[in-house]
Design an enzyme around this catalytic site. Structure first.
Site, PDB file in Angstrom:
ATOM      1  N   ASP A  63       9.458  -4.149 -11.308  1.00 41.98           N
ATOM      2  CA  ASP A  63       8.793  -4.528 -10.059  1.00 41.98           C
ATOM      3  C   ASP A  63       9.697  -4.082  -8.918  1.00 41.98           C
ATOM      4  OD1 ASP A  63       7.729  -5.752  -7.820  1.00 41.98           O
ATOM      5  OD2 ASP A  63       7.414  -7.698  -8.791  1.00 41.98           O
ATOM      6  N   SER A 142       1.798   7.205   5.117  1.00 43.67           N
ATOM      7  CA  SER A 142       0.356   7.430   5.207  1.00 43.67           C
ATOM      8  C   SER A 142       0.004   7.733   6.649  1.00 43.67           C
ATOM      9  CB  SER A 142      -0.420   6.192   4.749  1.00 43.67           C
ATOM     10  OG  SER A 142      -1.811   6.335   5.012  1.00 43.67           O
ATOM     11  N   TYR A 155      -1.797  -2.674   5.870  1.00 46.72           N
ATOM     12  CA  TYR A 155      -1.507  -1.340   5.332  1.00 46.72           C
ATOM     13  C   TYR A 155      -0.955  -0.426   6.429  1.00 46.72           C
ATOM     14  CZ  TYR A 155      -2.055   3.027   2.758  1.00 46.72           C
ATOM     15  OH  TYR A 155      -1.817   4.228   2.126  1.00 46.72           O
TER      16      TYR A 155
END
Length: 252
Positions: A63, A142, A155
């Site tokens: 993780d 992004s 996000y």
């Protein structure tokens, strides 16, 4: 001899989608690749896909939001392959929803994977890279960090932070011979995206992109390869938009 021969790379979120494409591309360029994902079985299966075609790879379950888990993953990488030269911070956990519906667990998970995962990845990787005389870090951002839309508060926020973290890390780590850059994709035709967006929406996004299509996993993987390699040896602190030009396009 391929351009990443004798290089060791670690890619997070590597069992599918962009991460798997990136890991495969780095392996094809000659790197020994460690694929990290949440489940050990996922990572190992993806690694077996690379070794089956002649590449060198190993899968590790970890993780990325767990500092100790990332330390262990890098330690296994160094123990198995002798060092670490390339780190690709790709892992992300995401949920799109209206601002008023965001719950604490969603906020914690997105920040934990998307931001803390980069911090813990860097902390674990930097000593190993320094021992090799330097290295290259590529963070996956992004275009959502620059072009916002509804229901993307978390996000967009996390991906905007990736750009800032990339710049800050490049300044701090440059004197140690470690370059830090990012790739900022637009909509990419991964299985997850195709499952989330219908054909009409994908066609509309392609039509609004100056190059007339949405991106592919290979588009992103090749950009990562360039930033990871010595071909970009004087490039650091940059966030490379791989978006078909949509970041410059006026949309009504």
């Amino acid at each position: 001899m391929t351009e990443l021969s004798n290089k060791i790379a670690l890619v997070t979120g590597a069992s599918r989608g962009l991460g798997r494409a990136i890991a495969t591309t780095l392996a094809e360029a000659g790197a020994s690749v460690v694929l990290v994902d949440l489940k050990d079985a996922w990572a190992q299966t993806a690694a077996e896909g690379i070794t089956a075609t002649g590449g060198t790879a190993m899968g590790i379950g970890a993780d990325v939001s767990d500092r100790a888990a990332m330390q262990r993953a890098v330690a296994r990488c160094v123990e198995t392959f002798g060092g670490l030269d390339i780190l690709v911070n790709n892992a992300m956990w995401n949920r799109y929803e209206p601002i008023e519906q965001i719950e604490p667990d969603v906020l914690s998970r997105m920040v934990g994977v998307g931001m803390a995962g980069i911090v813990w990845g860097l902390q674990a990787a930097v000593p190993a890279m320094r021992a090799r005389g330097g290295g290259s870090v590529v963070n996956i951002g992004s275009m959502a960090g620059r072009i916002a839309s509804a229901n993307t508060l978390l996000y967009s926020g996390v991906k905007a932070a990736v750009d800032g973290m990339t710049r800050a890390a490049s300044v701090e780590l440059g004197p140690q011979g470690i370059r830090v850059n990012a790739v900022a994709p637009s909509t990419i035709a991964t299985d997850a995206v195709r499952a989330m967006l219908d054909a009409e929406t994908l066609a509309a996004r392609a039509a609004s992109t100056p190059l007339g299509r949405i991106g592919t996993e290979a588009d992103i993987a090749q950009a990562v390869l360039w930033l990871a390699s010595e071909r970009s040896g004087f490039v650091t602190g940059q966030s490379l938009a791989v978006d078909g030009g949509i970041g410059h396009a006026f949309r009504r």
